[in-house]
Design an enzyme around this catalytic site. Structure first.
Site, PDB file in Angstrom:
ATOM      1  N   ASN A 153     -82.537   4.586 -26.004  1.00 52.57           N
ATOM      2  CA  ASN A 153     -82.295   3.733 -27.175  1.00 52.57           C
ATOM      3  C   ASN A 153     -83.547   2.919 -27.470  1.00 52.57           C
ATOM      4  O   ASN A 153     -84.571   3.057 -26.798  1.00 52.57           O
ATOM      5  CB  ASN A 153     -81.078   2.835 -26.945  1.00 52.57           C
ATOM      6  CG  ASN A 153     -81.262   1.968 -25.714  1.00 52.57           C
ATOM      7  OD1 ASN A 153     -82.146   1.116 -25.666  1.00 52.57           O
ATOM      8  ND2 ASN A 153     -80.453   2.217 -24.691  1.00 52.57           N
ATOM      9  N   PRO A 164     -71.613   4.212 -14.894  1.00 50.61           N
ATOM     10  CA  PRO A 164     -70.944   3.007 -14.376  1.00 50.61           C
ATOM     11  C   PRO A 164     -71.294   1.808 -15.259  1.00 50.61           C
ATOM     12  O   PRO A 164     -72.400   1.742 -15.792  1.00 50.61           O
ATOM     13  CB  PRO A 164     -71.542   2.838 -12.971  1.00 50.61           C
ATOM     14  CG  PRO A 164     -72.781   3.661 -12.960  1.00 50.61           C
ATOM     15  CD  PRO A 164     -72.613   4.750 -13.981  1.00 50.61           C
ATOM     16  N   ILE A 212     -72.513  -1.566 -15.320  1.00 48.97           N
ATOM     17  CA  ILE A 212     -73.229  -2.347 -14.302  1.00 48.97           C
ATOM     18  C   ILE A 212     -72.739  -3.790 -14.263  1.00 48.97           C
ATOM     19  O   ILE A 212     -72.375  -4.325 -13.208  1.00 48.97           O
ATOM     20  CB  ILE A 212     -74.750  -2.299 -14.572  1.00 48.97           C
ATOM     21  CG1 ILE A 212     -75.236  -0.851 -14.509  1.00 48.97           C
ATOM     22  CG2 ILE A 212     -75.503  -3.176 -13.576  1.00 48.97           C
ATOM     23  CD1 ILE A 212     -76.644  -0.630 -15.012  1.00 48.97           C
ATOM     24  N   VAL A 213     -72.732  -4.427 -15.441  1.00 53.20           N
ATOM     25  CA  VAL A 213     -72.397  -5.860 -15.437  1.00 53.20           C
ATOM     26  C   VAL A 213     -70.933  -6.075 -15.039  1.00 53.20           C
ATOM     27  O   VAL A 213     -70.607  -7.053 -14.340  1.00 53.20           O
ATOM     28  CB  VAL A 213     -72.751  -6.518 -16.795  1.00 53.20           C
ATOM     29  CG1 VAL A 213     -71.784  -6.156 -17.890  1.00 53.20           C
ATOM     30  CG2 VAL A 213     -72.867  -8.022 -16.657  1.00 53.20           C
ATOM     31  N   PHE A 241     -74.686  -9.379 -22.272  1.00 48.60           N
ATOM     32  CA  PHE A 241     -75.093  -9.398 -23.683  1.00 48.60           C
ATOM     33  C   PHE A 241     -74.116  -8.517 -24.449  1.00 48.60           C
ATOM     34  O   PHE A 241     -73.461  -7.645 -23.865  1.00 48.60           O
ATOM     35  CB  PHE A 241     -76.518  -8.858 -23.854  1.00 48.60           C
ATOM     36  CG  PHE A 241     -77.568  -9.932 -23.769  1.00 48.60           C
ATOM     37  CD1 PHE A 241     -77.846 -10.566 -22.581  1.00 48.60           C
ATOM     38  CD2 PHE A 241     -78.276 -10.304 -24.902  1.00 48.60           C
ATOM     39  CE1 PHE A 241     -78.804 -11.570 -22.508  1.00 48.60           C
ATOM     40  CE2 PHE A 241     -79.243 -11.300 -24.862  1.00 48.60           C
ATOM     41  CZ  PHE A 241     -79.504 -11.936 -23.656  1.00 48.60           C
ATOM     42  N   LYS A 299     -65.614  -8.239 -24.841  1.00 52.05           N
ATOM     43  CA  LYS A 299     -66.409  -7.841 -23.666  1.00 52.05           C
ATOM     44  C   LYS A 299     -66.419  -8.940 -22.612  1.00 52.05           C
ATOM     45  O   LYS A 299     -66.394  -8.668 -21.412  1.00 52.05           O
ATOM     46  CB  LYS A 299     -67.836  -7.483 -24.093  1.00 52.05           C
ATOM     47  CG  LYS A 299     -67.921  -6.137 -24.792  1.00 52.05           C
ATOM     48  CD  LYS A 299     -69.297  -5.820 -25.361  1.00 52.05           C
ATOM     49  CE  LYS A 299     -69.241  -4.520 -26.149  1.00 52.05           C
ATOM     50  NZ  LYS A 299     -70.464  -4.211 -26.880  1.00 52.05           N
ATOM     51  N   LYS A 318     -64.880  -7.491 -19.231  1.00 50.00           N
ATOM     52  CA  LYS A 318     -65.828  -7.314 -18.122  1.00 50.00           C
ATOM     53  C   LYS A 318     -65.792  -8.490 -17.158  1.00 50.00           C
ATOM     54  O   LYS A 318     -66.604  -8.568 -16.230  1.00 50.00           O
ATOM     55  CB  LYS A 318     -67.242  -7.113 -18.678  1.00 50.00           C
ATOM     56  CG  LYS A 318     -67.373  -5.865 -19.558  1.00 50.00           C
ATOM     57  CD  LYS A 318     -68.813  -5.581 -19.966  1.00 50.00           C
ATOM     58  CE  LYS A 318     -68.868  -4.466 -21.011  1.00 50.00           C
ATOM     59  NZ  LYS A 318     -70.000  -3.568 -20.846  1.00 50.00           N
TER      60      LYS A 318
HETATM   61  O1  PMT Z   1     -84.998  -5.088 -25.430  1.00 49.12           O
HETATM   62  P1  PMT Z   1     -85.189  -5.679 -26.826  1.00 49.12           P
HETATM   63  O2  PMT Z   1     -85.887  -4.726 -27.752  1.00 49.12           O
HETATM   64  O3  PMT Z   1     -85.809  -7.038 -26.786  1.00 49.12           O
HETATM   65  O4  PMT Z   1     -83.712  -5.849 -27.461  1.00 49.12           O
HETATM   66  C1  PMT Z   1     -82.844  -6.787 -26.918  1.00 49.12           C
HETATM   67  C2  PMT Z   1     -81.401  -6.242 -26.884  1.00 49.12           C
HETATM   68  C3  PMT Z   1     -80.901  -6.068 -28.300  1.00 49.12           C
HETATM   69  C4  PMT Z   1     -81.348  -4.901 -26.143  1.00 49.12           C
HETATM   70  C5  PMT Z   1     -80.549  -7.312 -26.105  1.00 49.12           C
HETATM   71  O5  PMT Z   1     -80.588  -8.530 -26.798  1.00 49.12           O
HETATM   72  C6  PMT Z   1     -79.123  -6.849 -25.902  1.00 49.12           C
HETATM   73  O6  PMT Z   1     -78.268  -7.024 -26.759  1.00 49.12           O
HETATM   74  N1  PMT Z   1     -78.830  -6.225 -24.730  1.00 49.12           N
HETATM   75  C7  PMT Z   1     -77.553  -5.600 -24.444  1.00 49.12           C
HETATM   76  C8  PMT Z   1     -77.480  -4.251 -25.085  1.00 49.12           C
HETATM   77  C9  PMT Z   1     -76.178  -3.534 -24.796  1.00 49.12           C
HETATM   78  O7  PMT Z   1     -76.188  -2.546 -24.144  1.00 49.12           O
HETATM   79  O8  PMT Z   1     -75.110  -4.146 -25.271  1.00 49.12           O
HETATM   80  P2  PMT Z   1     -73.595  -3.574 -25.126  1.00 49.12           P
HETATM   81  O9  PMT Z   1     -72.813  -4.434 -26.043  1.00 49.12           O
HETATM   82  O10 PMT Z   1     -73.564  -2.097 -25.327  1.00 49.12           O
HETATM   83  O11 PMT Z   1     -73.221  -3.867 -23.617  1.00 49.12           O
HETATM   84  C10 PMT Z   1     -72.511  -5.039 -23.208  1.00 49.12           C
HETATM   85  C11 PMT Z   1     -73.027  -5.506 -21.862  1.00 49.12           C
HETATM   86  O12 PMT Z   1     -72.713  -4.545 -20.862  1.00 49.12           O
HETATM   87  C12 PMT Z   1     -74.518  -5.730 -21.793  1.00 49.12           C
HETATM   88  O13 PMT Z   1     -74.751  -6.873 -21.004  1.00 49.12           O
HETATM   89  C13 PMT Z   1     -75.028  -4.476 -21.099  1.00 49.12           C
HETATM   90  O14 PMT Z   1     -76.215  -4.759 -20.363  1.00 49.12           O
HETATM   91  C14 PMT Z   1     -73.882  -4.170 -20.170  1.00 49.12           C
HETATM   92  N2  PMT Z   1     -73.714  -2.755 -19.803  1.00 49.12           N
HETATM   93  C15 PMT Z   1     -73.427  -1.826 -20.754  1.00 49.12           C
HETATM   94  C16 PMT Z   1     -73.188  -0.525 -20.371  1.00 49.12           C
HETATM   95  C17 PMT Z   1     -73.270  -0.174 -19.008  1.00 49.12           C
HETATM   96  N3  PMT Z   1     -73.060   1.056 -18.597  1.00 49.12           N
HETATM   97  N4  PMT Z   1     -73.559  -1.112 -18.103  1.00 49.12           N
HETATM   98  C18 PMT Z   1     -73.778  -2.390 -18.475  1.00 49.12           C
HETATM   99  O15 PMT Z   1     -74.062  -3.239 -17.627  1.00 49.12           O
END
Ligand code: PMT
Length: 410
Positions: free
Chosen positions: A216, A313, A315-316, A332, A346, A350
């Site tokens: 991504n 998986p 992770i968070v 995030f 979330k 989570k």
């Molecule tokens: O890296 P940059 O270009 O500076 O951009 C920053 C960002 C937009 C990536 C950042 O601000 C951000 O939003 N990061 C989280 C991106 C994301 O994967 O969001 P999500 O809504 O899909 O996931 C929710 C949370 O679960 C996040 O904390 C993610 O890290 C976590 N996750 C998601 C999937 C997974 N398999 N494991 C996880 O831990």
């Protein structure tokens, strides 16, 4: 009398500004003015080459003090000699720090006033590198900087962008206000002192075959800014990074990973050893169920190709589900619609302590941008952080995380 509206965040702080010979030296007049506006006393020391780029008279006018530039000048030594100067400073800020100055510091040379007083001082030293991107990328410069870091010096910058020579890349000195912000952080309160924090940043790469992957647009900038700000606020920081082209911030331990599974493994090891865990990485939710051993060939018999994906998986969520040694866990949420609803969902699903929502549909914010805007939610509170640079947001976010962590750890 008109009162200054500028916060006196550096009141009484003695900053020795060491200027070496690079084009960015012209920014030092502005830098000095802005430090002084915030209450700092600034004593300028210039190398002979620096004087080719900006005159001592200019620097004397803006700092209100005679510039020191000679080791062998009896008159100067009689006023504030190099040993006295070395003892005077609360902070030595070297800006711009050329590759030559950095190399001489690494070698421990004292062949001009600036390098001599660096050797003679036990004040904290901040280095703001400024040079051509190729010179910065050179293995010698990188090695020199890593030795200076090991010796406890802070490296502020450089930034990437268009350079005076026309090249584009890392090597630009941070802007004066960014150096002021670093100085304020340095002298400011340290709400994360003694606290260990692990953070994930950047994208993951999910291999399809030996040459292709699914990923991504995450650049890592947000996560790296948080890691840097956390270290500046006193935390011991471990940064678990997906593949990005960013420099490791000073005083941050970095572990590189590629895939979500690798990130999961390292994150689980780190989570139990850290008090705060922040998941800023854009982790791939799915990965190809099989990774081909050889490069997949294009075939003539079909215009389609299907890849079966399996869930990675979370992770968070795995960190937040730890029964023992569970850290304060911050996630995030990158959303393109119904931001609050999905972010709160979330947070609950989570089992997070806080979630930082960003609307990644807004142009210029979110993925691969320098700015962002966040809305933080936790169980009984929320806070909007308006559009700002990722560095500024990181600091604001961590001030709130520090407060919430205090309650959590009570
Ligand atoms: O890296 P940059 O270009 O500076 O951009 C920053 C960002 C937009 C990536 C950042 O601000 C951000 O939003 N990061 C989280 C991106 C994301 O994967 O969001 P999500 O809504 O899909 O996931 C929710 C949370 O679960 C996040 O904390 C993610 O890290 C976590 N996750 C998601 C999937 C997974 N398999 N494991 C996880 O831990």
């Amino acid at each position: 009398m008109e009162q200054s509206l500028i916060p006196q965040s550096l009141a009484g702080k003695k900053i020795l500004l060491g200027i070496s010979g690079g084009i960015a030296a012209y920014k030092c007049a502005d830098l000095t003015r802005r430090l002084i506006e915030r209450g700092a006393q600034v004593q300028v020391v210039m190398t002979p080459a620096a004087k080719e780029f900006i005159t001592p008279l200019t620097m004397q006018a803006v700092s209100g003090r005679p510039v020191s530039d000679s080791l062998l000048d009896p008159a100067a030594e009689a006023s504030m000699g190099h040993i006295e100067l070395a003892k005077w400073a609360d902070l030595i800020l070297l800006a711009p720090a050329t590759s030559d100055l950095i190399a001489r510091m690494r070698a421990g040379m004292g062949n001009d006033l600036l390098t001599t007083l660096i050797l003679a001082s036990d004040a904290p030293i901040a280095v703001a590198p400024a040079m051509n991107q190729q010179m910065y990328a050179n293995a010698a410069t990188q090695e020199n900087l890593s030795v200076l870091t090991q010796r406890g010096m802070m490296i502020w910058g450089p930034a990437a962008g268009q350079q005076a020579c026309g090249d584009v890349g890392y090597g630009r000195m941070l802007e004066p206000m960014e150096l002021v912000a670093h100085s304020e952080d340095f002298f400011g309160p340290k709400p994360l002192q003694g606290i260990s924090l692990a953070i994930t940043a950047g994208p993951t790469r999910e291999a399809i075959d030996p040459v292709r992957y699914i990923s991504n647009h995450s650049s890592g900038k947000m996560g790296f800014a948080i890691a840097e700000a956390a270290a500046n606020l006193g935390a011991t920081v471990t940064l678990i990074s997906g593949p990005v082209s960013l420099n490791t911030p000073s005083n941050v331990q970095r572990i590189n990973v590629e895939s979500a599974q690798q990130m999961h493994q390292v994150a689980m090891q780190q989570a139990i050893n850290n008090q705060i865990f922040i998941s800023c990485a854009a982790v791939a939710d799915y990965r190809p169920s099989q990774v081909a051993d050889q490069k997949i060939k294009k075939t003539d018999d079909s215009d389609q190709m299907q890849i079966v994906m399996v869930k990675n998986p979370d992770i968070v969520a795995s960190v937040a589900a730890l029964q023992e040694q569970r850290p304060f866990t911050v996630g995030f949420a990158a959303e393109t619609q119904d931001v609050e609803k999905y972010a709160r969902g979330k947070l609950a699903k989570k089992n997070l302590d806080m979630i930082c929502a960003n609307d990644v549909s807004v142009a210029g914010l979110g993925f691969n941008s320098n700015d962002n805007a966040l809305h933080l939610y936790w169980q009984d509170g929320e806070q909007a952080l308006e559009t700002a640079s990722k560095q500024q947001l990181a600091k604001q976010l961590l001030d709130i995380v520090a407060l919430q962590y205090q309650q959590y750890s009570k």
